[in-house]
Scaffold this motif. Structure first.
Motif, short mmCIF file in Angstrom:
data_model
loop_
_atom_site.label_atom_id
_atom_site.label_comp_id
_atom_site.label_asym_id
_atom_site.label_seq_id
_atom_site.Cartn_x
_atom_site.Cartn_y
_atom_site.Cartn_z
N GLN A 198 -9.80 9.04 -5.11
CA GLN A 198 -10.21 9.91 -4.52
C GLN A 198 -10.63 10.49 -3.42
OE1 GLN A 198 -11.71 13.20 -7.84
NE2 GLN A 198 -8.95 12.75 -9.21
N ALA A 199 -11.48 9.70 -3.46
CA ALA A 199 -12.75 8.89 -2.11
C ALA A 199 -11.38 9.09 -0.79
CB ALA A 199 -13.58 7.95 -2.18
N ASN A 200 -10.50 8.64 -0.88
CA ASN A 200 -9.69 8.25 0.23
C ASN A 200 -8.08 9.11 0.19
OD1 ASN A 200 -9.21 6.63 2.77
ND2 ASN A 200 -7.94 6.06 1.46
N CYS A 201 -8.05 10.26 -1.19
CA CYS A 201 -7.12 11.02 -0.82
C CYS A 201 -7.41 11.82 -1.07
CB CYS A 201 -6.46 10.24 -2.08
SG CYS A 201 -4.63 11.43 -2.35
N PRO A 202 -8.10 13.47 -0.64
CA PRO A 202 -8.68 14.30 -1.30
C PRO A 202 -7.61 15.10 -0.75
CG PRO A 202 -8.07 14.42 1.79
CD PRO A 202 -7.79 12.72 1.03
N GLN A 235 0.47 -1.58 -0.32
CA GLN A 235 0.13 0.26 -0.07
C GLN A 235 0.82 1.28 -0.20
OE1 GLN A 235 -3.03 -0.55 3.08
NE2 GLN A 235 -3.29 -2.23 3.07
N ALA A 236 0.85 2.57 -0.51
CA ALA A 236 1.49 3.60 -0.65
C ALA A 236 -0.02 4.92 -0.25
CB ALA A 236 1.14 4.31 -1.50
N GLY A 237 0.25 5.57 0.68
CA GLY A 237 0.30 6.86 1.31
C GLY A 237 -0.05 7.83 0.14
N CYS A 238 -1.37 8.46 0.37
CA CYS A 238 -2.10 9.78 -0.57
C CYS A 238 -0.55 10.40 -0.69
CB CYS A 238 -3.01 9.90 -0.03
SG CYS A 238 -3.80 12.02 -0.26
N ILE A 239 0.21 10.93 -0.84
CA ILE A 239 1.07 12.15 -0.42
C ILE A 239 1.50 11.91 -1.57
CG2 ILE A 239 2.60 11.43 1.08
CD1 ILE A 239 3.12 14.35 1.50
N THR A 240 1.64 10.35 -2.27
CA THR A 240 2.64 9.65 -3.15
C THR A 240 1.22 9.61 -4.43
OG1 THR A 240 2.33 7.54 -2.60
CG2 THR A 240 4.44 8.81 -1.63
N PHE A 241 0.39 10.09 -4.25
CA PHE A 241 0.21 9.23 -6.06
C PHE A 241 -1.35 10.83 -6.24
CE2 PHE A 241 -2.30 6.74 -2.42
CZ PHE A 241 -3.97 7.11 -2.88
N ARG A 242 -1.19 11.56 -4.80
CA ARG A 242 -2.19 12.65 -5.30
C ARG A 242 -2.25 14.02 -6.39
NH1 ARG A 242 -1.54 15.49 -0.65
NH2 ARG A 242 -3.19 14.70 0.46
N THR A 243 -0.94 13.57 -6.78
CA THR A 243 -0.83 14.53 -8.11
C THR A 243 -1.33 13.48 -9.21
OG1 THR A 243 1.31 15.76 -7.10
CG2 THR A 243 0.48 15.84 -10.11
N ARG A 244 -1.14 12.63 -9.34
CA ARG A 244 -1.45 11.41 -10.62
C ARG A 244 -2.60 11.27 -10.60
NH1 ARG A 244 -1.32 8.42 -14.84
NH2 ARG A 244 -1.80 6.16 -14.11
N ILE A 245 -3.57 11.10 -9.45
CA ILE A 245 -4.64 11.17 -10.00
C ILE A 245 -5.90 12.42 -9.70
CG2 ILE A 245 -4.81 8.44 -7.93
CD1 ILE A 245 -6.00 10.61 -5.45
N TYR A 246 -4.97 13.45 -9.50
CA TYR A 246 -6.25 14.87 -9.93
C TYR A 246 -5.31 15.74 -11.18
CZ TYR A 246 -8.14 14.74 -5.21
OH TYR A 246 -9.07 14.29 -3.82
N ASN A 247 -4.75 15.31 -11.22
CA ASN A 247 -4.00 16.30 -12.49
C ASN A 247 -3.51 15.36 -13.59
OD1 ASN A 247 -4.21 18.88 -10.46
ND2 ASN A 247 -1.96 17.75 -9.77
N GLU A 248 -3.39 13.86 -14.07
CA GLU A 248 -2.72 13.72 -14.72
C GLU A 248 -3.79 13.21 -15.42
OE1 GLU A 248 0.64 10.91 -14.02
OE2 GLU A 248 1.67 11.83 -13.41
N THR A 249 -3.45 12.84 -17.38
CA THR A 249 -4.80 12.20 -17.84
C THR A 249 -4.31 10.59 -18.28
OG1 THR A 249 -3.22 13.46 -19.87
CG2 THR A 249 -4.65 14.54 -19.22
N ASN A 250 -3.28 10.61 -18.31
CA ASN A 250 -2.94 8.51 -18.97
C ASN A 250 -3.88 7.51 -17.45
OD1 ASN A 250 -0.93 9.58 -17.44
ND2 ASN A 250 0.08 8.62 -18.03
N ILE A 251 -4.71 8.44 -17.01
CA ILE A 251 -5.54 7.42 -15.73
C ILE A 251 -6.86 7.03 -16.10
CG2 ILE A 251 -5.31 9.85 -14.96
CD1 ILE A 251 -5.16 8.24 -11.70
#
Length: 327
Positions: free
Chosen positions: A231-235, A206-222
């Motif tokens: 995002q429900a668990n990583c505001p 598992q990984a902490g929200c801080i390590t993937f926040r940028t990806r799930i809010y800003n990247e398009t190849n997802i």
């Protein structure tokens, strides 16, 4: 004249014997400094079974610990080589690696290693290194979660220092692009394909929200559904330590689902998805996605290679009694 003639015939023979003796001694020194699978067969014959028992217990209590022990080995070997430097607490002489950016509030399993060390010390005091315990525990963790096994080469010794700066510079960050990932692993002697195989370790953990926040809010190849679910668990702000599985398909099974997730644009880290983003490693991801056996074989071989990164052997380093501090 007889004596000089006799001497002239035997002198080359003596020279050859002398050079052979020097050559033999030199090579014995080399061989003795190498790692071997049976290093403790006579000095601590029950060490492997002892480590396995403790790892199995730890993983049964918390499946995530398997990934943590595997990562501990990786983060040890990529800094100064496989020398247990990551286990050392800070001292007045050096700042250890535990507070480095890739490790702080992230690397785990120190207590499990301490427990194993205590058990091993009661069996064979001053014989088995912390570095070897970390290496074996990583293998046993993969096996405990249904993955492949490999023969761990043994005989490492423990460092007497650590390096915060090298931990910050040498450990690949989750934000790296493909070219930087390839360079980071190439600097340690790995090919791009070996890097992709080793990245398959992200099929667990598992990984902490801080390590993937940028990806799930800003990247398009997802995958959009995937991003929304995370995002429900990583505001967008706060919740830095909220955990999500790196492999949402089978986080507690060591399999090739990680690569299938990448094909569906469901890589958790930016660095994960970079392995399948129209670049040179797409073919490797496709190969491991369709051929689980090939992934497991290549992963095991890459782990053996990683375990051979600049180990301390012979009279170098020491066998720490307490993994957290030098003797």
């Amino acid at each position: 004249m007889a004596e000089p003639s006799s001497f002239s015939m035997t002198f080359p023979s003596l020279k050859l014997r002398f050079y052979f003796f020097i050559f033999l001694c030199f090579n014995i020194g080399i061989v003795s400094a190498q790692l071997s699978s049976d290093f403790y067969s006579t000095t601590c014959p029950n060490v492997l079974s002892t480590i396995k028992t403790e790892v199995d217990t730890a993983v049964n209590n918390e499946a995530r610990m398997g990934a943590s022990l595997l990562r501990l080995h990786f983060h040890d070997c990529f800094v100064q080589g496989c020398d247990a430097s990551i286990l050392l607490d800070d001292t007045s002489n050096f700042t250890g690696e535990k507070t480095a950016l890739p490790n702080a509030n992230s690397v785990r399993g120190f207590d499990v290693i301490d427990t194993i060390k205590s058990k091993v010390e009661s069996l064979c005091p001053g014989v088995v290194s912390c570095a070897d315990i970390v290496a074996v525990a990583a293998r046993d963790s993969v096996v405990a979660l249904g993955g492949t096994s490999w023969t761990v080469q043994l005989g490492r010794r423990d460092s007497t220092d650590a390096s915060l700066s090298l931990a910050n510079s040498d450990l690949p960050a989750f934000s790296l692009n493909l070219s930087d990932l390839i360079t980071a692993f190439s600097n340690k002697g790995f090919t791009a394909k070996e890097m992709v195989a080793l990245s398959g370790s992200h099929t667990i953990g598992q990984a902490g929200c801080i390590t993937f926040r940028t990806r799930i809010y800003n990247e398009t190849n997802i995958d959009s559904t995937f991003a929304t679910s995370l995002q429900a668990n990583c505001p967008s702000t706060g919740g830095d330590t909220n955990l999500s599985p790196i492999d949402t398909t089978s986080q507690n099974s060591f399999d090739n689902a990680y690569y299938k997730n990448l094909q569906s644009q469901k890589g958790l880290f930016h660095s994960d998805q970079e392995l399948f983003n129209g670049g040179s490693t797409d073919s490797d991801v496709n190969g491991y996605s369709s051929d689980s056996a090939s992934f497991l074989t290549d992963f095991a071989n890459a782990m053996v290679k990683m375990g051979n990164l600049s180990p301390l052997t012979g009279s170098n380093g020491q066998i720490r009694t307490d993994c957290k501090k030098v003797n």
